[in-house]
Design an enzyme around this catalytic site. Structure first.
Site, PDB file in Angstrom:
ATOM      1  CG  HIS A 268      -2.080   0.906   1.093  1.00 26.03           C
ATOM      2  ND1 HIS A 268      -2.002   2.250   1.366  1.00 26.03           N
ATOM      3  CD2 HIS A 268      -3.349   0.662   0.674  1.00 26.03           C
ATOM      4  CE1 HIS A 268      -3.190   2.796   1.125  1.00 26.03           C
ATOM      5  NE2 HIS A 268      -4.019   1.866   0.707  1.00 26.03           N
ATOM      6  CD  GLU A 323      -8.971  -3.709  -3.281  1.00 25.27           C
ATOM      7  OE1 GLU A 323      -9.983  -4.346  -2.932  1.00 25.27           O
ATOM      8  OE2 GLU A 323      -9.009  -2.763  -4.077  1.00 25.27           O
TER       9      GLU A 323
HETATM   10  N1  ACO Z   1       4.002  -7.736  -4.721  1.00 26.28           N
HETATM   11  C1  ACO Z   1       5.316  -7.754  -5.039  1.00 26.28           C
HETATM   12  N2  ACO Z   1       6.124  -6.701  -4.901  1.00 26.28           N
HETATM   13  C2  ACO Z   1       5.575  -5.566  -4.425  1.00 26.28           C
HETATM   14  C3  ACO Z   1       4.208  -5.475  -4.084  1.00 26.28           C
HETATM   15  C4  ACO Z   1       3.409  -6.611  -4.254  1.00 26.28           C
HETATM   16  N3  ACO Z   1       2.119  -6.610  -3.961  1.00 26.28           N
HETATM   17  N4  ACO Z   1       3.942  -4.216  -3.654  1.00 26.28           N
HETATM   18  C5  ACO Z   1       5.097  -3.533  -3.732  1.00 26.28           C
HETATM   19  N5  ACO Z   1       6.073  -4.360  -4.211  1.00 26.28           N
HETATM   20  C6  ACO Z   1       7.460  -4.027  -4.441  1.00 26.28           C
HETATM   21  C7  ACO Z   1       7.634  -3.276  -5.758  1.00 26.28           C
HETATM   22  O1  ACO Z   1       7.813  -4.174  -6.841  1.00 26.28           O
HETATM   23  C8  ACO Z   1       8.857  -2.444  -5.469  1.00 26.28           C
HETATM   24  O2  ACO Z   1       9.984  -3.283  -5.552  1.00 26.28           O
HETATM   25  P1  ACO Z   1      11.341  -2.771  -6.264  1.00 26.28           P
HETATM   26  O3  ACO Z   1      11.752  -1.545  -5.486  1.00 26.28           O
HETATM   27  O4  ACO Z   1      12.259  -3.930  -6.131  1.00 26.28           O
HETATM   28  O5  ACO Z   1      10.943  -2.433  -7.675  1.00 26.28           O
HETATM   29  C9  ACO Z   1       8.676  -2.087  -3.999  1.00 26.28           C
HETATM   30  O6  ACO Z   1       7.867  -3.125  -3.426  1.00 26.28           O
HETATM   31  C10 ACO Z   1       7.991  -0.746  -3.789  1.00 26.28           C
HETATM   32  O7  ACO Z   1       6.902  -0.687  -4.640  1.00 26.28           O
HETATM   33  P2  ACO Z   1       6.174   0.642  -5.015  1.00 26.28           P
HETATM   34  O8  ACO Z   1       5.504   0.465  -6.332  1.00 26.28           O
HETATM   35  O9  ACO Z   1       7.075   1.821  -4.831  1.00 26.28           O
HETATM   36  O10 ACO Z   1       5.100   0.765  -3.910  1.00 26.28           O
HETATM   37  P3  ACO Z   1       3.855   1.644  -4.034  1.00 26.28           P
HETATM   38  O11 ACO Z   1       3.703   2.273  -2.717  1.00 26.28           O
HETATM   39  O12 ACO Z   1       3.872   2.544  -5.198  1.00 26.28           O
HETATM   40  O13 ACO Z   1       2.788   0.519  -4.357  1.00 26.28           O
HETATM   41  C11 ACO Z   1       0.812  -0.593  -4.638  1.00 26.28           C
HETATM   42  C12 ACO Z   1       1.580   0.419  -3.802  1.00 26.28           C
HETATM   43  C13 ACO Z   1       0.601  -0.055  -6.053  1.00 26.28           C
HETATM   44  C14 ACO Z   1      -0.545  -0.830  -3.987  1.00 26.28           C
HETATM   45  C15 ACO Z   1       1.635  -1.911  -4.712  1.00 26.28           C
HETATM   46  O14 ACO Z   1       1.908  -2.375  -3.414  1.00 26.28           O
HETATM   47  C16 ACO Z   1       0.961  -2.988  -5.532  1.00 26.28           C
HETATM   48  O15 ACO Z   1       1.089  -3.002  -6.756  1.00 26.28           O
HETATM   49  N6  ACO Z   1       0.201  -3.934  -4.860  1.00 26.28           N
HETATM   50  C17 ACO Z   1      -0.500  -4.972  -5.578  1.00 26.28           C
HETATM   51  C18 ACO Z   1      -1.858  -4.468  -6.073  1.00 26.28           C
HETATM   52  C19 ACO Z   1      -2.858  -4.242  -4.943  1.00 26.28           C
HETATM   53  O16 ACO Z   1      -2.983  -5.037  -4.023  1.00 26.28           O
HETATM   54  N7  ACO Z   1      -3.603  -3.142  -5.078  1.00 26.28           N
HETATM   55  C20 ACO Z   1      -4.627  -2.735  -4.109  1.00 26.28           C
HETATM   56  C21 ACO Z   1      -4.131  -1.623  -3.237  1.00 26.28           C
HETATM   57  S1  ACO Z   1      -5.289  -1.225  -1.952  1.00 26.28           S
HETATM   58  C22 ACO Z   1      -6.383  -0.147  -2.665  1.00 26.28           C
HETATM   59  O17 ACO Z   1      -6.049   0.604  -3.543  1.00 26.28           O
HETATM   60  C23 ACO Z   1      -7.775  -0.109  -2.201  1.00 26.28           C
END
Ligand code: ACO
Length: 383
Positions: A268, A323
């Site tokens: 998140h 989620e």
């Molecule tokens: N699975 C695997 N790796 C992840 C995940 C995940 N669910 N979430 C973050 N990471 C990793 C990224 O790949 C990144 O790794 P890297 O630095 O090696 O490239 C690191 O963690 C940081 O990721 P960011 O994209 O900077 O984190 P951000 O805060 O932008 O992401 C997000 C938040 C988009 C929700 C992300 O965690 C994600 O894609 N989750 C999966 C989708 C999801 O569950 N969405 C629902 C969110 S809740 C809502 O909106 C109601």
């Protein structure tokens, strides 16, 4: 600045490509404390809001907090929502005949855009405010689209029923149990608002142009639909199905993470600890299903996924987001995965429209800047 011309050296720096930590508005609606894992909505901790109100009461509390005049009571919202559902049912044949949408969420987008920002004298909806028309229509449209996909005809709303109860009844053409109504109310109250998330920001940007409440809701839904925001629960269930067996949990997760995939339902932008909403849903789904096999399996996958993510991404604090258990809870309520994002929108419209009210009172167009990184005519001339 030299006159009206911005010099190359004066271009403002990008704060962060995802606007992380940028405060874009003041709001009395909700506050997300990502470090403490705390969510305050309309002055309540979210866990207490769920105990205090059904969905109609939570929507009324949000609209009151947004300064809606006259301040609506829970009973008034219940009554007006019933009328809004009835009015929306009249538009269902026109929506279904368009047959352009592929998914329920796309159909909801079309259906909501059929509502007028300012209805004409002849529509019979003039006395129902736009925020309530949008909320009523979303439930009627979602139920009708799910039934149509299953080859069944839409069921008319009962304007005297509670909103969550009537949605489940329109979906199945039979009365839901009290536990199911309670679980859906808990879900809808919990997700009704959540700070400056992507869809709410979209709603506020549109409201700031004075485009109208329905337009803001349609735009917000488009933002919600993406898998990085409200589109994750369907893929969570796909993931659980694909993993399939206990033996496959660890190898599957390791393979996916090593391949660079994002595990849906984890991570998140704001929460750095477990999303408090995940706990509300976890409790609700346990009561509803008696902790059945699917719920036990989902818990095992969650534990293994957190372990795998922490090993693979040691520098990041990735935890379970709401989620994950939304998916399991709505599946237990018999809501098809294709419709999960629409059910999320059915609730979040309460928050979006409250933000529209706040933004309209602010009255200032949201118009940020960008940093130009393209070519400059004077560079061309020098080359
Ligand atoms: N699975 C695997 N790796 C992840 C995940 C995940 N669910 N979430 C973050 N990471 C990793 C990224 O790949 C990144 O790794 P890297 O630095 O090696 O490239 C690191 O963690 C940081 O990721 P960011 O994209 O900077 O984190 P951000 O805060 O932008 O992401 C997000 C938040 C988009 C929700 C992300 O965690 C994600 O894609 N989750 C999966 C989708 C999801 O569950 N969405 C629902 C969110 S809740 C809502 O909106 C109601």
């Amino acid at each position: 600045m030299s006159g009206n011309v911005t010099l190359k050296s004066e271009m403002p720096a990008v704060t962060a490509s995802g606007l992380d930590n940028v405060v874009a508005a003041e709001t009395a609606l909700s506050h997300v404390d990502g470090e403490a894992g705390r969510l305050i909505v309309a002055g309540y901790d979210v866990e207490d809001l769920v105990k205090a109100y059904d969905f109609e009461g939570a929507a009324a509390a949000l609209w009151r907090a947004a300064g809606c005049e006259p301040a609506p009571s829970e009973g008034e919202v219940r009554e007006a929502l019933g009328r809004a559902r009835e009015a929306a049912f009249g538009d269902i044949p026109a929506l279904l005949s368009s047959k352009r949408h592929q998914t329920v969420t796309e159909g909801l987008r079309t259906g909501l855009s059929m509502l007028a920002d300012e209805p004409g004298e002849d529509t019979g909806e003039r006395d129902i405010p736009a925020h309530i028309r949008a909320l009523g229509a979303a439930a009627v449209i979602t139920a009708a689209l799910v039934r149509t996909q299953a080859g069944k005809s839409p069921v008319a709303p009962d304007p005297r029923a509670g909103h969550a109860e009537d949605f489940l009844r329109m979906l199945r053409d039979e009365a839901p149990s009290a536990a199911e109504v309670e679980a859906l109310n808990a879900y809808m109250v919990t997700v009704a608002d959540h700070g400056m998330n992507a869809s709410t920001f979209t709603a506020r940007v549109i409201a700031s142009t004075r485009a109208g409440t329905i337009s803001a809701v349609v735009g917000a839904l488009c933002a919600l639909k993406g898998p990085l925001h409200g589109g994750a629960p369907g893929p969570v269930l796909d993931m659980l199905d694909e993993i399939g067996t206990r033996e496959n949990i660890e190898p599957w997760l390791e393979r996916e993470i090593a391949g660079g995939a994002r595990l849906m339902g984890f991570g998140h932008r704001v929460y750095r600890v477990r999303d408090p909403r995940a706990d509300v849903f976890n409790k609700a789904v346990t009561i509803l299903t008696n902790g059945n096999e699917r719920v036990r399996f989902a818990r095992e996958v969650e534990v293994a996924a957190l372990k795998a993510l922490r090993a693979a991404k040691p520098g990041h604090r990735i935890d379970t987001n709401m989620e994950y258990y939304t998916a399991v809870l709505l599946e237990a309520l018999g809501i098809p995965r294709d419709a999960v994002t629409s059910v999320f929108a059915m609730a979040r419209i309460a928050g979006w429209t409250a933000h529209v009210m706040e933004q309209e009172r602010v009255g200032r167009l949201i118009r940020p800047q960008s940093r130009y990184v393209g070519g400059w005519p004077e560079d061309e001339a020098a080359a």
